[in-house]
Design a protein around this motif. Sequence first.
Motif, PDB file in Angstrom:
ATOM      1  N   LYS A  69       0.843  -1.202   0.000  1.00 33.12           N
ATOM      2  CA  LYS A  69       0.000   0.000   0.000  1.00 33.12           C
ATOM      3  C   LYS A  69       0.881   1.256   0.000  1.00 33.12           C
ATOM      4  CE  LYS A  69      -3.827   1.711   2.967  1.00 33.12           C
ATOM      5  NZ  LYS A  69      -4.213   2.822   2.191  1.00 33.12           N
ATOM      6  N   ILE A  76      -6.810   0.606  -1.910  1.00 28.76           N
ATOM      7  CA  ILE A  76      -7.719   0.529  -0.766  1.00 28.76           C
ATOM      8  C   ILE A  76      -7.540  -0.839  -0.117  1.00 28.76           C
ATOM      9  CG2 ILE A  76     -10.143   0.510  -0.045  1.00 28.76           C
ATOM     10  CD1 ILE A  76      -9.561   3.214  -1.056  1.00 28.76           C
ATOM     11  N   GLY A  78      -8.982  -3.400   2.796  1.00 23.70           N
ATOM     12  CA  GLY A  78     -10.111  -3.609   3.686  1.00 23.70           C
ATOM     13  C   GLY A  78     -10.086  -4.955   4.374  1.00 23.70           C
ATOM     14  N   TYR A  97      -3.353   1.540   9.044  1.00 23.27           N
ATOM     15  CA  TYR A  97      -3.274   1.765   7.587  1.00 23.27           C
ATOM     16  C   TYR A  97      -4.417   1.070   6.838  1.00 23.27           C
ATOM     17  CZ  TYR A  97      -1.033  -2.649   8.615  1.00 23.27           C
ATOM     18  OH  TYR A  97      -0.785  -3.906   9.114  1.00 23.27           O
ATOM     19  N   ASP A  99      -8.108   0.718   5.502  1.00 27.24           N
ATOM     20  CA  ASP A  99      -9.081   1.756   5.125  1.00 27.24           C
ATOM     21  C   ASP A  99     -10.521   1.395   5.487  1.00 27.24           C
ATOM     22  OD1 ASP A  99      -7.156   3.436   3.528  1.00 27.24           O
ATOM     23  OD2 ASP A  99      -6.994   1.518   2.453  1.00 27.24           O
ATOM     24  N   ALA A 117     -14.126   5.567   0.982  1.00 29.93           N
ATOM     25  CA  ALA A 117     -12.745   5.393   1.468  1.00 29.93           C
ATOM     26  C   ALA A 117     -11.766   6.024   0.483  1.00 29.93           C
ATOM     27  CB  ALA A 117     -12.438   3.903   1.629  1.00 29.93           C
ATOM     28  N   ARG A 118     -12.123   5.972  -0.803  1.00 26.15           N
ATOM     29  CA  ARG A 118     -11.223   6.530  -1.828  1.00 26.15           C
ATOM     30  C   ARG A 118     -11.235   8.047  -1.764  1.00 26.15           C
ATOM     31  NH1 ARG A 118     -12.562   5.794  -8.023  1.00 26.15           N
ATOM     32  NH2 ARG A 118     -14.265   7.075  -7.255  1.00 26.15           N
ATOM     33  N   ASP A 121      -9.489  10.973   2.937  1.00 25.97           N
ATOM     34  CA  ASP A 121      -8.180  10.472   3.382  1.00 25.97           C
ATOM     35  C   ASP A 121      -8.134  10.526   4.892  1.00 25.97           C
ATOM     36  OD1 ASP A 121      -4.695  11.251   2.883  1.00 25.97           O
ATOM     37  OD2 ASP A 121      -5.797   9.362   3.129  1.00 25.97           O
ATOM     38  N   ASP A 123      -9.919   8.852   8.730  1.00 29.68           N
ATOM     39  CA  ASP A 123      -9.858   7.607   9.509  1.00 29.68           C
ATOM     40  C   ASP A 123     -10.488   6.458   8.721  1.00 29.68           C
ATOM     41  OD1 ASP A 123     -10.568   9.358  12.601  1.00 29.68           O
ATOM     42  OD2 ASP A 123      -8.693   8.914  11.510  1.00 29.68           O
ATOM     43  N   PRO A 124     -10.085   5.262   9.033  1.00 31.79           N
ATOM     44  CA  PRO A 124     -10.716   4.109   8.383  1.00 31.79           C
ATOM     45  C   PRO A 124     -12.220   4.106   8.606  1.00 31.79           C
ATOM     46  CG  PRO A 124      -8.786   3.435   9.623  1.00 31.79           C
ATOM     47  CD  PRO A 124      -9.029   4.861   9.979  1.00 31.79           C
TER      48      PRO A 124
END
Length: 436
Positions: A69, A76, A78, A97, A99, A117-118, A121, A123-124
């Motif tokens: 990543k 992304i 997950g 790290y 997402d 998520a994309r 930028d 928090d997850p």
Amino acid sequence: MARTVFVETYGCQMNEADSEMMAGLLRHRGFSVAQSADEADVVLLNTCAVRERAEERIFGRLGWLKSMKAARPGMILGVTGCMAERMRDELVARAPYVDLVVGPDAYRRLPDLIDKARDVDDDPLIDVRLDRNETYQGVQVERAPGVSGWVTVMRGCDKFCTFCIVPFVRGRERSLPPEEVVAEVTAMAAAGFKEVTLLGQTVSSYYERGRDFADLLRAVSTVDGIARIRYTSPYPNDFSDRLLDALASLPKVGAYVHLPVQSGSTRILKDMRRGYTAEGYRALVARLRDRLPGHALSTDIIVGYPGETDADFHETLALVSDLRFDSAFMFAYSERDGTQAARTRPDDVPDAVKGERLQKVIALQESISKEKYAAMIGREVELLLSGRSKKNEACFIGRTSCFKTTVLAPGPYAAGDLVRARVTDATSHTLFAEAI
Ligand code: SF4
């Protein structure tokens, strides 16, 4: 250009089926499926929480993907499935790290979560809402072509065995309407599948508006093109005469039952809240063997459950010795945070004792399996071939109706063929046969 997604699956068949369903959901939203994580815009790890080791393995894999990543900032990453549901924020704390953290009832929202998520930028994103009604009815599943496939016919579990995390990460029981299951199986038959496995945490507890598992088996048996029907995992208390009648009268249903017992000690079974006694389980097996002669039987066993004494363990050995399962999945107790056992019972059986007991029960079962498989030599069987043997390309691999893996001697066959054969040799896990 279509974004690509790669789903890496860990754990049970339910997770395999969920990964196929996630791929279908994302394909429907314009994603294409990548062949590896290296080439994917989105990488999803579909995880298992049944034992601690399963989760630690994921953190190892996440550590590896972290560097990938870092080299591809737009990627992304997950985590989905039972571990996502169990750990939630804790997972993000250990792997900031990541997402996306998405639970087993939130997959319909996955495409939108990926978009979000994309774009942000921040928090997850964590979506672990459980849903009493979600069966993913109407979702187009992305199945790889093959001979055998599966359909998740019910989700969740209401049994709350004290050692088990499943009810907390998969929610309450709910079932797909039989019409929806029959439509799915009909589509699978049209796509060339010959065998279908009906999946559920406690699949025999299937119930939908007055229709139970016996009804479902009868309905699925009407689908042309499907030669074999299997189901996993049933729950011992569900084996009513009605279900046994169905199993005895539906030839497409494989002659095999996986019937988890967990322990041979009634004291331990009570503490596990399994809902039956060792005597009751033994009586069920006797009834089952009386109504379904020739059916193979396998089970699940846990050793080293909190408070398990030598005497309890010997009752487990005695049950295994008396009931002579064809095979068994055997584990040492692994404490799971969030379960009733973890909250109320100290994990007091030392690891060394757990290890010894596990070795003993495995050795016993291995010797029984060897005898059971050897007893098949000379017998006639019907094999559903799944493809060529990896060890010897000239031979084919298939399964008998009683779910025994069999190597078939070379001949003019193809995957999906049903072949009558005679068993010529056996090991404790494999049969060898020649066509007749
Ligand atoms: S029946 Fe018990 S062991 Fe099986 S999934 Fe449900 S709670 Fe877990």
